[in-house]
Design an enzyme around this catalytic site. Structure first.
Site, PDB file in Angstrom:
ATOM      1  N   HIS A 144       0.632  -1.146   0.017  1.00  0.00           N
ATOM      2  CA  HIS A 144       0.044  -0.074   0.087  1.00  0.00           C
ATOM      3  C   HIS A 144       1.106   1.218   0.114  1.00  0.00           C
ATOM      4  O   HIS A 144       0.995   2.088  -1.007  1.00  0.00           O
ATOM      5  CB  HIS A 144      -0.881   0.060   1.539  1.00  0.00           C
ATOM      6  CG  HIS A 144      -1.841   1.158   1.086  1.00  0.00           C
ATOM      7  ND1 HIS A 144      -2.445   1.733   2.667  1.00  0.00           N
ATOM      8  CD2 HIS A 144      -2.428   1.890   0.364  1.00  0.00           C
ATOM      9  CE1 HIS A 144      -3.242   2.736   2.294  1.00  0.00           C
ATOM     10  NE2 HIS A 144      -3.149   3.032   0.995  1.00  0.00           N
ATOM     11  N   HIS A 198       1.569   5.220  -2.568  1.00  0.00           N
ATOM     12  CA  HIS A 198       1.645   6.387  -2.378  1.00  0.00           C
ATOM     13  C   HIS A 198       3.119   7.032  -2.458  1.00  0.00           C
ATOM     14  O   HIS A 198       3.500   8.019  -3.061  1.00  0.00           O
ATOM     15  CB  HIS A 198       1.406   6.483  -0.757  1.00  0.00           C
ATOM     16  CG  HIS A 198      -0.012   6.381  -0.428  1.00  0.00           C
ATOM     17  ND1 HIS A 198      -0.850   7.444  -0.158  1.00  0.00           N
ATOM     18  CD2 HIS A 198      -0.889   5.235  -0.457  1.00  0.00           C
ATOM     19  CE1 HIS A 198      -2.058   7.111  -0.025  1.00  0.00           C
ATOM     20  NE2 HIS A 198      -2.066   5.858   0.077  1.00  0.00           N
ATOM     21  N   HIS A 204      -3.900   0.860  -6.707  1.00  0.00           N
ATOM     22  CA  HIS A 204      -4.140   1.703  -5.279  1.00  0.00           C
ATOM     23  C   HIS A 204      -5.721   1.268  -4.658  1.00  0.00           C
ATOM     24  O   HIS A 204      -5.820   0.835  -3.479  1.00  0.00           O
ATOM     25  CB  HIS A 204      -4.085   3.187  -5.152  1.00  0.00           C
ATOM     26  CG  HIS A 204      -4.361   3.763  -3.774  1.00  0.00           C
ATOM     27  ND1 HIS A 204      -5.739   4.392  -3.593  1.00  0.00           N
ATOM     28  CD2 HIS A 204      -3.623   3.768  -2.546  1.00  0.00           C
ATOM     29  CE1 HIS A 204      -5.582   4.689  -2.357  1.00  0.00           C
ATOM     30  NE2 HIS A 204      -4.535   4.498  -1.855  1.00  0.00           N
ATOM     31  N   ASN A 259      -6.346  -0.809  -1.332  1.00  0.00           N
ATOM     32  CA  ASN A 259      -6.890   0.328  -0.280  1.00  0.00           C
ATOM     33  C   ASN A 259      -8.136  -0.043   0.065  1.00  0.00           C
ATOM     34  O   ASN A 259      -8.328  -0.184   1.622  1.00  0.00           O
ATOM     35  CB  ASN A 259      -6.699   1.485  -0.637  1.00  0.00           C
ATOM     36  CG  ASN A 259      -7.015   2.562   0.215  1.00  0.00           C
ATOM     37  OD1 ASN A 259      -6.062   2.828   1.298  1.00  0.00           O
ATOM     38  ND2 ASN A 259      -8.079   3.287   0.198  1.00  0.00           N
ATOM     39  N   ILE A 303      -6.800   9.070  -0.907  1.00  0.00           N
ATOM     40  CA  ILE A 303      -6.872   8.814   0.592  1.00  0.00           C
ATOM     41  C   ILE A 303      -6.044   7.784   0.967  1.00  0.00           C
ATOM     42  O   ILE A 303      -5.530   6.830   0.279  1.00  0.00           O
ATOM     43  CB  ILE A 303      -8.316   8.429   0.866  1.00  0.00           C
ATOM     44  CG1 ILE A 303      -8.590   8.417   2.483  1.00  0.00           C
ATOM     45  CG2 ILE A 303      -8.936   7.288   0.322  1.00  0.00           C
ATOM     46  CD1 ILE A 303      -8.551   9.839   3.253  1.00  0.00           C
TER      47      ILE A 303
END
Length: 864
Positions: free
Chosen positions: A525, A530, A716, A720, A864
């Site tokens: 993740h 990110h 993602h 997520n 997010i």
């Protein structure tokens, strides 16, 4: 009448939003001193002042805001686009049906004739004290042209207080650098220079500067809690993050002091998006709520620090936790947490029922569900084909001894239905979930932490005739007590269905999932989506003009990423932050992710390449997508390949409009600067790796852009938005292990014989850390009300190129077709891995979603 009084005018409409009390930064400042009784007044204040904010729009009139048109077709004496006269807003227009919430429109009339040509840009100055958000500008009645649209979406600060720099905006046309109208070349270059800055000084709130820095702000050296600086070294390589230029610590002059995180102003949209409230909820949770909760549990002892049984865990969703009113009075329902917190004096932290137990209450414990979640859960891209037996390690034996697996063929064949290991290897029916190499180098240090007792795990799985997976054995390894170099102390646990052996097997699976949870959160993740995306976002803003076709292609896929990453450094991945508190690696979490980044390969992030590398697919031109899956019913791969192909087809079609040949790619100065900087500065520690595309061909560009879009959107989403649906039930996805499996002859073993639930709960995440984990992953798993999903744009006028708009429409239609396919597959009872024993359909790669906790939806970006 004199021509002076008959000069033609261009009619303009300026849409903006005033700064008001809903500003994210304003809310942050209200709560920055901690949660107090005043915090509950936020919404009351919003209600009271909303009308006043609307009434105040008249203050924008007068000589407060000026615009100055720039010609794209006529030049001044210097050869630059001719400037019109400075013009001010005229009047406040009635509400327009096309305007969004809190948007206001103003008229403006520019003196502009045919000799001035066609406007291609404009300058804007703000002489008001407060900043405002400029949404768009529309020009009508342009001589010999018609209407022009400018999509702006940017904060405009006071001209005098922000360095007296005029802001420039360009029309929504698309130009390669070489095709840019000559009058606009100077302005195109000027804007990119402003976004790059000079690499010095402390960044201010109003700055829009994008620059690179190391992860040197995670620890607090002056407070006695340092962390290694990540990036800039062979030992700790890492992607770069946005530079803030904060003061350095006294203890370590290479580290920045903790404090407010800088993000370029337009990355923090403020009050405009509900996702900002979700992000603020994480910050408030970390800084305000959890300390009070910790005090209530450990100091006031108003609730037990341990779960007593499985029903006690389930009470989190049925009744919440009861706290005294004096504690509740200090915790107010902040915007992002309103569905978690209740302050009615009855319950606190009542969580929604996780999807994994919404239909079947106990099926999470089955071997079938354990195995299914390896390919359809929240971390579905770690499993790989077992190609040699016994499994081996890539760790240096001089440091870690012989890490070769101790699992035997005889142990596996007990549950293989007459198939031998050699036969299964040849038929590609054995798979492995292997966390040996990731955890062994850190396990001695992890197990020295106060509450951590963990193994490094290997799990062997068998592909059954019905297409589902079956766990055959789990190997649990811990470092040799006399030194890591002596190799691990390992034991193998086999499946069992009754007696104490079934409890031992259940605990072994829990240890596997604890490994998996930590690896998922930190690597699958955080690192692989990110962290690795931020350098591309920085490089794009620094090197590709808003007029550039590749900027227009990629920009939606960076929305909010720099902002959420900054928040993560402040509240999630920082020293003592939420991740360190609630996941196994603790203070070694980010250091572990740095070790994994050493082996990160950009081109392997393409889904087909990833599947082939893990042995889960073989290239086959006759198969759909050119790949034949080894596990045919592999939900993540099946749905993912559909999405991947749609993305690549869209990128290929779009790129071909602007780059007919490889030479066009090579001669694009902005594109070459972008890629060179993304690789050599953004991923500087890996810049010499041979696998980077050279950006010399159209195929290089298509591949690179496809990987960026895939990573930011579908990858993602896959790792997520299932966090709470699966992990919200801590029994199903524990994040901590606090003790080894008890040995015979100990009181813990005897308790395990008589009470398997208590043995399980004493092994996994305790109550306080569970509350931390659930509170955060519920927010992370939610969609904001204004989320923008793959195949959508926030403005239909993002480009004036009709071919690009038509291709994008086809892309959206293709994604809608894929959604229908996913629904059909989830209704097919023969595809058992899509539903599983818990009866939870796999929808994580279903493109669209509603607001909230939906277990589906692919946003454009890591928002997010």
């Amino acid at each position: 009448m004199s021509p002076l009084f008959n000069k033609p005018k261009i009619k303009g409409t300026v849409v903006l939003m005033p700064k008001n009390v809903l500003d994210f930064n304003a809310i942050t400042s209200v709560a920055s001193g901690g949660v107090t009784d005043n915090a509950k007044n936020i919404f009351d204040t919003v209600t009271d002042l909303a009308g006043g904010a609307i009434d105040s729009v008249t203050s924008f009139l007068g000589r407060n805001i000026s615009l100055q048109l720039i010609s794209a077709t006529q030049t001044d004496a210097s050869g630059n686009g001719k400037l019109g006269s400075e013009t001010y807003l005229d009047s406040h227009l009635p509400p327009l049906p096309t305007l969004g919430a809190r948007q206001d429109a103003f008229s403006i009339n520019f003196e502009w004739d045919a000799a001035s040509g066609i406007p291609g840009a404009f300058y804007i100055k703000n002489f008001r004290t407060d900043e405002f958000f400029l949404v768009s500008v529309t020009l009508e009645d342009i001589p010999n042209y018609g209407t022009l649209n400018f999509v702006c979406n940017s904060w405009i600060y006071n001209f005098n207080n922000s360095g007296k720099k005029k802001r420039i905006f360009f029309v929504n046309d698309t130009y390669l650098p070489s095709a840019t109208p000559a009058p606009l070349l100077k302005y195109r270059k000027e804007e990119l220079e402003a976004l790059r800055g000079d690499g010095t000084g402390k960044r201010q709130e109003y700055d829009r500067i994008y620059d690179y820095d190391l992860y040197n702000d995670l620890g607090d050296p002056d407070g006695g809690d340092p962390r290694p600086i990540l990036g800039g070294s062979v030992i700790y390589p890492y992607p770069r993050r946005v530079r803030s230029g904060r003061e350095r610590t006294k203890t370590d002059p290479n580290s920045e002091k903790p404090g407010p995180i800088y993000v370029p102003r337009d990355e923090n949209f403020g009050h405009l998006k509900s996702s900002d409230f979700l992000m603020y909820g994480i910050k408030s949770l970390s800084q305000d709520v959890l300390p009070l909760l910790k005090s209530a549990i450990f100091e006031l002892k108003v609730t037990s620090s341990e779960f007593s049984n499985f029903d006690d865990v389930r009470s989190l969703y049925e009744g919440g936790i009861k706290l005294p009113t004096d504690i509740l009075s200090k915790i107010s329902p902040l915007p992002a947490l309103k569905e978690i917190f209740r302050t009615d004096g009855e319950n606190f932290l009542q969580f929604p029922l996780p999807h994994v137990i919404q239909v079947k209450r106990s099926e999470w414990m089955t071997d079938d569900e354990f195995a299914r979640e390896v390919i359809a859960g929240v971390n579905p891209n770690i499993i790989r084909l077992l190609q040699e037996f016994p499994p081996k390690s890539s760790l240096d034996p001089s440091l870690y001894g012989d890490q070769t697996s101790t699992i035997t063929k005889e142990q596996l064949e007990i549950n293989m239905g007459g198939v031998t290991v050699d036969e299964a290897l040849g038929a590609k029916r054995l798979f492995i979930l292997d966390y040996q190499d990731a955890f062994i180098p850190y396990l001695t240090r992890i197990n020295s932490l106060p509450t951590s007792k963990a193994y490094a795990t290997r799990t062997i799985l068998f592909l059954k005739d019905d297409g589902t997976l079956k766990p055959l054995a789990i190997e649990l390894s811990k470092p040799h007590p006399s030194g890591d170099n002596l190799g691990p102390v390992s034991k193998v646990v086999l499946p069992a269905i009754d007696g104490v052996d079934s409890t031992i097997w259940l605990l072994a699976k829990a240890h596997v999932i604890v490994n998996d949870s930590g690896y998922h959160q930190l690597m699958s993740h955080w690192l692989n989506t990110h962290a690795v995306m931020e350098p591309f976002a920085i490089a794009t803003n620094r090197n590709l003009s808003v007029l550039h076709p590749v900027y227009k292609l990629l920009y939606p896929h960076y929305r909010d990423t720099i902002n959420i990453n900054g928040l993560a450094r402040q509240s999630l991945i920082n020293a003592g932050g939420i991740i360190e508190q609630s996941f196994l690696p603790g203070k070694y979490s980010m250091e572990m992710s740095s070790a994994v980044y050493k082996n990160w390969v950009f081109t392997d992030q393409a889904l087909p390449a990833d599947l082939v590398k893990r042995g889960l697919a073989v290239e086959d031109p006759s198969a759909p997508h050119g790949l034949r899956l080894v596990i045919e019913d592999y939900p993540y791969a099946v749905d993912g390949l559909e999405i991947w192909d749609a993305i690549k087809s869209w990128v290929e079609e779009y790129v071909s409009f602007y780059y007919p040949t490889d030479v066009a790619v090579q001669q694009d100065t902005e594109l070459q600067a972008w890629w060179k900087e993304a690789v050599e500065k953004g991923h500087a520690d890996l810049k010499d790796k041979p696998w980077w595309p050279k950006m010399q061909t159209v195929e290089d560009l298509i591949k690179s852009c496809s990987i960026i879009i895939w990573t930011a959107s579908a990858l993602h989403a896959a790792v997520n938005f299932g966090q709470y649906p699966y992990g919200g039930y801590i029994l199903n996805r524990p994040t901590l292990s606090r003790r080894f499996i008890p040995e015979p002859g100990t009181p813990e073993y005897d308790e395990m014989v008589t009470n398997y639930q208590k043995a399980y709960l004493k092994t996994i995440t305790p109550k306080y850390e569970t509350l931390i984990d659930l509170s955060v992953i519920e927010i992370l798993s939610r969609h904001a009300s204004d989320e923008i999903y793959l195949g959508q744009r926030d403005n239909p006028n993002w480009t004036t190129d009709s071919k690009a708009l038509e291709a994008f429409k086809r892309f959206g239609s293709k994604l809608a077709e894929i959604e229908a396919k996913i629904s059909a597959k989830n209704s097919d009872p023969s595809l058992r891995n899509r539903i599983g024993p818990v009866e939870l359909p796999y929808t994580l790669l279903h493109r669209s979603s509603e607001e909230g906790l939906t277990f589906k939806g692919i946003p454009n970006s890591i928002s997010i």
